[in-house]
Every structure is written in C-alpha cells, then in structure tokens.
Design an enzyme around this catalytic site. Structure first.
Site, PDB file in Angstrom:
ATOM      1  N   GLU A 211       4.199   6.040   5.277  1.00  0.00           N
ATOM      2  CA  GLU A 211       4.065   6.242   6.621  1.00  0.00           C
ATOM      3  C   GLU A 211       4.821   5.354   7.437  1.00  0.00           C
ATOM      4  O   GLU A 211       5.335   5.817   8.401  1.00  0.00           O
ATOM      5  CB  GLU A 211       2.711   6.317   7.003  1.00  0.00           C
TER       6      GLU A 211
ATOM      7  N   VAL B 113       0.766  -1.228   0.174  1.00  0.00           N
ATOM      8  CA  VAL B 113       0.111  -0.107   0.065  1.00  0.00           C
ATOM      9  C   VAL B 113       0.955   1.115   0.084  1.00  0.00           C
ATOM     10  O   VAL B 113       1.683   1.217   0.894  1.00  0.00           O
ATOM     11  CB  VAL B 113      -1.047   0.061   1.421  1.00  0.00           C
ATOM     12  N   SER B 114       0.508   2.179  -0.890  1.00  0.00           N
ATOM     13  CA  SER B 114       1.603   3.353  -1.035  1.00  0.00           C
ATOM     14  C   SER B 114       1.625   4.130   0.060  1.00  0.00           C
ATOM     15  O   SER B 114       2.829   4.409   0.669  1.00  0.00           O
ATOM     16  CB  SER B 114       1.017   4.063  -2.206  1.00  0.00           C
ATOM     17  N   ASP B 115       0.608   4.636   0.864  1.00  0.00           N
ATOM     18  CA  ASP B 115       0.685   5.429   1.762  1.00  0.00           C
ATOM     19  C   ASP B 115       1.104   4.779   3.094  1.00  0.00           C
ATOM     20  O   ASP B 115       1.811   5.483   3.951  1.00  0.00           O
ATOM     21  CB  ASP B 115      -0.900   6.186   2.009  1.00  0.00           C
ATOM     22  N   CYS B 116       0.882   3.500   3.252  1.00  0.00           N
ATOM     23  CA  CYS B 116       1.317   2.630   4.351  1.00  0.00           C
ATOM     24  C   CYS B 116       2.885   2.383   4.535  1.00  0.00           C
ATOM     25  O   CYS B 116       3.419   2.556   5.263  1.00  0.00           O
ATOM     26  CB  CYS B 116       0.544   1.263   4.585  1.00  0.00           C
TER      27      CYS B 116
END
Length: 732
Positions: free
Chosen positions: A458, A452-455
């Site tokens: 982050e 997952v890109s944002d995971c």
C-alpha cells in the site's frame, strides 16, 4: 514512583483531568505522544490544534459545508474535514485501541519495574477502564466490545488497584463479584496467569512451563521458536526469560490484598499445579490439543530438574534477543505486550538507572493515547503508514488530489511516505531472526522497522499514485527505492502462492496444535492472507505500468501465482474471510480488487459473480451492510445490530472493482453513507473495524474517513460510467 490511593468518581463520563491542557506532540518519523500542560503560560505557548481537540472530543466548531449534490461532493466535504486532522508532518494520527489486555500489561510491567506514571495519566487510565467496564455485569472482556471474561476482568481489576483505586470502590466491587461468579482468577488463561505471576498474586507453579531452553535447540528443527509467528516469538522471548528466573514483585500490602480479592478461596490453599490447564469456559477460544498436553507434560518433568548450566545459557540467549529487539526498534519493540515484558527484563538485568531503562520509559509514551473516554494502551505505536497510504490512494482515485486546495495536503503526505520507507536492514536482523526490511514500508514508523507485506504494497501504491498520477508532483522516492520495495515483495511469496504479514511462513501447519495462549487463534506460525496478497498483487501491477522493464518475468510469475492463491482462498458461498478487518466485507473488497486487475470481473468471471451475489444478498433494507466482529471468530457471516458505514464502503468498493452491472446496490450504499455524514463533512464513530488473531477486535478510526471518501468518489465515477454505457475494466 507514586501509586498512592486516589479518590475516584463512580462515573467516568466526564474527564478526570482538564482536557484543554492535553497536547499531542508529533515529532521525528511520525512519532506521536500526549503531554499534559500544568500552567496557563504553557497553554498559551502551545495552543491546542484541531487534531488535539478532535481526538479529545472537544468540538472543533467548524462551519457547515455546502450541502453535497452528489457522491463526489460528499467525498470532497469529507476530505475538507479530514484535512483538519492531518498533522504538520503529513500523517493522520489516531488511536489504535480496542484490546483490553494491554493496559494491564502497561500498568503491571511499569509497577514491578519501579516506573511510575504522571497523576493525569493514572486518572485517565482509570477513567478509561471505568468507561469500558461491561454495562451489565461490570467486568471486562478481551476487547472493548466483548463479553466479560476472567482474562479481562482479573487483569483490569489489578490495574485499577495498582493505579490507586480502593477495593471498596463501586466499580471494583461489581467487577470483583463478576470475577468470582466466573470462578475467580484461577481460571485466567495463560497470558493472564503469566502477568499475575509477575505481579506475585498467582503462583508460578500454576503456569505451564515457558522454558528459555527452547532457544538453544538446533535451528533446523521444525518447532524451533524462530519458526513461530513473529508476534508470538517476540512475546515468548522475554516471557521465557522471566519464567526461567521466576520473576515476581516483592510482597507488599497491595499484593497481599490482591491475593485475597482475586480468588474465591484462601490463596494459600489453592492447588497451583492443578490450575495450569484451568481456563474458564467464557475465555476459551483455542483449547489445548492432546499433543500440547503430552509435550507440556514432558517439559514439566524437565522443568523440575532443569540443568543449571543449560538454564544459564538459555537465559543469556533470551536476554541477548531482548536487547537486539530493543536496539532494532529504537526500544519500540514489535508491540505493547513484548514492549512491557522487555522493560521488565531490562530493569532486572540492566537496572533502573541504565540507559535501556530510560529509553523504555521514554518510548512507553508512544503507546499511550488519550481519547474521549480516557487514556488507553494502543496495539502498536500507531497505524501511521496504514492510514496515510489508504488516504493518498483515495485522493488520487477520486480525483480530489488534482484539486488545488488539496495539493499541499497531498505533498505533505508524500513527504511523510518518503521518510517512512525503511532504507536499511536493522542492525541485528540476522541474529534476531528478522526478515530483511530494506525497501519496505512499516505499519507505523520506520524506527519500529518491521517489514509488513501489505503495508509495503500500500505504501508503494500510494507513492506511485502521487508521483506518477499528479502533475508537477516532486519525485521524492527514487526509482531505485521503488525497486527496493518490489524486491522485498517478490521475496515474500509463500509456497501456497499467497503472502503472509511480516515474513515468509517458516513453520509447519501442525505447530498450531501447540498454541499455548487459549484466547487467540492461528498464532503459532505465519499464514497467507487474501488482504496481504491483494496488496502485493495491486502494487506490483501498478509498478510494472510505470517501470515495465524491471524484473518483468518475476513480477508476472508472482502475480499469476498470487491470483491462484486468491482463487483457492475463496469460500464456497463466494466471499473471502478477513483476518485483519471485519470480516467478509473487508477481505472480499481486497480480493475483488486483485481479480479485477487480471480481467476477472462480474461479466467475465464466475468467481467474481459469486462474490458479488454474496455481498448483494447481505445488503440491508437501508442500503448498507453491517457485520459483527463475531464473523471473525466463527468464519461465518454474523450480522451486526446496526448498519456500519465503513463496511458499507468496503462492500460497495468490492462491487465497483468487480464492475457490477446494476447500479441500484451501489446507489443505495451511497445514499446510506451520505445520510450519515455530518454538516461539517465528518462521520461519527461506529462499531470497531479491525481484528487480529481471530478473537480480538481493534479500532481503525481513520477508516471512517479514508474509505468513505474513497468509495463515494469512485462510486460517483463508476455510476456515471454505467449510465453512459462506458463501464469497462476497472482503472487504477
């Protein structure tokens, strides 16, 4: 398998089981499952923890903390409480509920596969459904805060009947009345038609075709299923298989009774083909297009004369993809809908004595969460990475990470982040049309294995913050593995300069004209999102501060293009539309963080000024912000009835990122958030925080800790800078 009738109270406010006997087991890579203990000896050997008690609603009886004298003191109190909710392995477990079409899939999928539930699980699922029936009409919506729909009411009615509730129970009498007022189950949307057909209480002729032959088409075609959004294609793989064989549960007394209870007319008199496009108006969010109706009329003609060898080949392909998804994810699958559909396929093909069936039974527990209102089915096997990444960043940016009493908690979080990084691609990632995942961080656990890109962004930020900012912190995640994460992110930028969720956009935009689901928006292909794009921008910006030599030109080019996407995505009124949180407050916080890192602040950027002015214009008299989930449905600001602490934190954080020059709006937000804090340092749960597919709200209950702590600590520092005249570009 026992689904015997149960004697159920009318009121679900009190637990139907002994809540002192529930325990949350945390094991492996962040996996958490609930268990019910039956004897006093078991309870003594495995005492309840604060984590158990909190999520069950049992008072922790913690002492009152010193009254905070400033925002940082309130943040400190907040984390003092939140540490009690950290599991031994370092992450913060929590529920991930809200959608009301998940329990029906769990119950129907288990029932038709011959898989039962423990009595305590049945009782608490029933109680959850009682507690989330609409307080006025008794139906159920698509999510816990929504109005009653045919989708929610028909499916949850069936779930309660399967779980053992009598048709003359007052809750079901009321729900049945609402269902009939809405037109009966003939008007259920496509996914509802599918589940009811699986249960054999809705005829397969009433479904638009879901031919598995689509998987045999040439992969270069722009509409081949591998180009669809990953959640959609993962659901339609087992759906195509089950449609292709017209799977239906064997008739029994319950099924015959449901056929009479769900409809306003005799079951056998219904013109089923006429129901294919019959969707109740209260359910309809994404109506069929003319192109959809035209293409499905052609597919319907094919379905009447499907070629047996072709159908067999298609079924074999779909089954292979189901097996590969199971093996790639440790039988978690991407989400709960595909999870239960895959179970039915494996039960049908492999049998109920197979290892696959037993694995599915074991991992089914990962989605079942006991909360204060009963047992729910969660939207994934958890939000483990997502929550721990925000919390870690909050601790570092507020300075709380440097306080000795928080060191152990932070090191535990780093250990969890270390083991959570995915260090190899899944076994079948090419054959199963998966994006590479080596170096990524997942939304939940590494076993689930999805990039997952944002995971990833982050997670990378959280590791960098802890390892590089805090003295004497062990460097558990090596430079090579940090670079692996960067490699993944650099390979995920779309042609529109933004970043999507799980993978690159694979299909053309016109595929959205073929959305078959009716209740969800933008589900046919991946889309770029301001939130995901910001997570990548910030992660790469922070990474290059510590590793400036690694792929420097690629990182600079990627950030420049990504910021260009953020510019293009801004609405004329100044804000950004959120797709994963509610809504403008959420996305605008992320977007202004991105702009701040390239020097665009309130002072230097017209875009930043417009965004800040938009937010300040929405601030309420009490100092907070309150935005309804309906903002996500209509892409326009819709006020919530009450001010929301989490949204207030998002809005205040946005102003801080933008270096908003006037302290008053931030000070008022701080006072509002501090006024809602309890003496033990916690905050009460308010309205639901998240969203997906535009129309479905979902809960992130740990946000009321991570973002409150984060905002209060940052506000304390920033307001001090404003008063001293030292406010400059935002520091990370």
């Amino acid at each position: 398998m026992s689904y015997a009738p149960l004697d159920i109270p009318v009121d679900g406010r009190q637990p139907f089981t002994d809540y002192t006997r529930w325990r949350l087991r945390v094991s492996g890579d962040g996996r958490h499952t609930w268990h019910y203990l039956h004897t006093s000896d078991e309870c003594r050997a495995w005492p309840q923890t604060d984590v158990d008690k909190y999520w069950l609603g049992i008072p922790l009886n913690l002492p009152d903390l010193p009254r905070p004298q400033d925002a940082l003191g309130a943040a400190r109190n907040g984390f003092t409480f939140f540490k009690h909710l950290q599991a031994d392995d370092g992450h913060w477990p929590c529920e991930y509920g809200g959608p009301m079409f998940l329990i029906p899939g769990l119950v129907i999928g288990s029932y038709v596969s011959g898989m039962g539930f423990k009595l305590e699980e049945r009782l608490e699922m029933i109680r959850y459904l009682i507690n989330h029936a609409h307080p006025v009409d008794g139906g159920w919506g698509i999510h816990v805060e929504g109005q009653s729909t045919v989708f929610g009411t028909a499916l949850n009615y069936c779930a309660m009947r399967i779980l053992g509730v009598s048709s003359d129970h007052p809750v079901l009498v009321k729900a049945r009345g609402t269902l009939h007022k809405l037109g009966g189950a003939t008007g259920v949307p496509a996914w509802g038609k599918f589940w009811l057909s699986i249960l054999n209480v809705y005829d397969w002729d009433g479904n638009n075709p879901v031919p598995p032959e689509l998987w045999l088409l040439p992969e270069w075609l722009p509409f081949h299923p591998h180009r669809w959004w990953i959640h959609t294609r993962n659901v339609y793989v087992p759906m195509g298989y089950l449609y292709g064989i017209r799977f239906a549960a064997e008739e029994n007394d319950l099924i015959l009774a449901l056929r009479q209870e769900l409809y306003r007319q005799d079951y056998h008199s219904i013109d089923w083909p006429a129901q294919r496009n019959n969707v109740a108006s209260v359910d309809l969010y994404a109506p069929h297009t003319r192109l959809f109706d035209f293409l499905y009329s052609i597919i319907g003609i094919y379905e009447q004369c499907a070629i047996p060898p072709l159908r067999h080949a298609a079924l074999a392909k779909a089954y292979r993809l189901v097996v590969q998804e199971d093996e790639n994810t440790g039988f978690q699958t991407l989400g709960p809908v595909s999870k239960m559909m895959n179970l039915i396929v494996r039960a049908h093909v492999d049998g109920r004595e197979s290892a696959a069936y037993k694995q599915h039974m074991e991992t089914r527990q990962d989605f079942m969460w006991v909360g204060m209102e009963g047992m729910m089915m969660c939207g994934t096997n958890g939000s483990q990475l997502w929550d721990i990444a925000f919390t870690a960043q909050a601790l570092v940016e507020t300075g709380l990470a440097e306080e000795e009493e928080n060191r152990e908690s932070l090191i535990c979080a780093l250990r969890w982040l270390d083991q959570a990084q995915i260090q190899q691609n899944p076994r079948h990632f090419r054959e199963a049309y998966r994006h590479p995942s080596k170096g990524a961080w997942p939304f939940s656990t590494p076993t689930q294995s999805y990039t997952v890109s944002d995971c990833t962004g982050e997670g990378l930020k959280a590791v960098l913050y802890i390892q590089e900012h805090i003295d004497s912190t062990p460097k558990l995640v090596s430079e090579r593995r940090l670079c692996d994460a960067v490699d993944i992110l650099l390979g995920m930028q779309n042609s529109d300069d933004g970043f999507a969720s799980y993978e690159l956009i694979r299909g053309p935009g016109w595929l959205e004209l073929l959305n078959p689901a009716e209740v969800f928006g933008d589900i046919m292909i991946e889309h770029s999102y301001p939130e995901c794009t910001t997570s990548v921008i910030t992660a790469l910006s922070i990474f290059r501060k510590y590793y400036p030599a690694y792929r420097a030109a690629d990182i600079e080019r990627t950030i420049t293009r990504a910021v260009n996407y953020i510019h293009k995505a801004q609405k004329p009124e100044g804000a950004w539309v959120g797709s994963w949180g509610i809504c403008f407050t959420y996305a605008t916080q992320f977007a202004l963080e991105s702009l701040s890192l390239v020097g665009e602040t309130y002072e230097t950027s017209e875009r930043s000024r417009r965004a800040c002015d938009f937010l300040v214009g929405k601030q309420r008299a009490d100092g907070g912000w309150g935005e309804s989930y309906r903002s996500c449905e209509v892409s326009m600001w819709v006020e919530h009835e009450q001010t929301q602490v989490v949204q207030t934190c998002w809005a205040a954080m946005a102003l801080i990122y933008a270096r908003y020059p006037k302290p008053e709006p931030i000070e008022r937000a701080v006072r509002l958030v501090m006024s809602r804090q309890k003496p033990d340092g916690s905050w009460p749960q308010e309205a639901i925080e998240g969203v997906f597919n535009k129309n479905v709200a979902i809960a992130y209950p740990n946000f009321k800790f991570s973002f409150t702590i984060w905002m209060l600590g940052r506000a304390h520092r920033y307001l001090g800078e404003l008063k001293s005249g030292k406010a400059t570009n935002v520091k990370h």
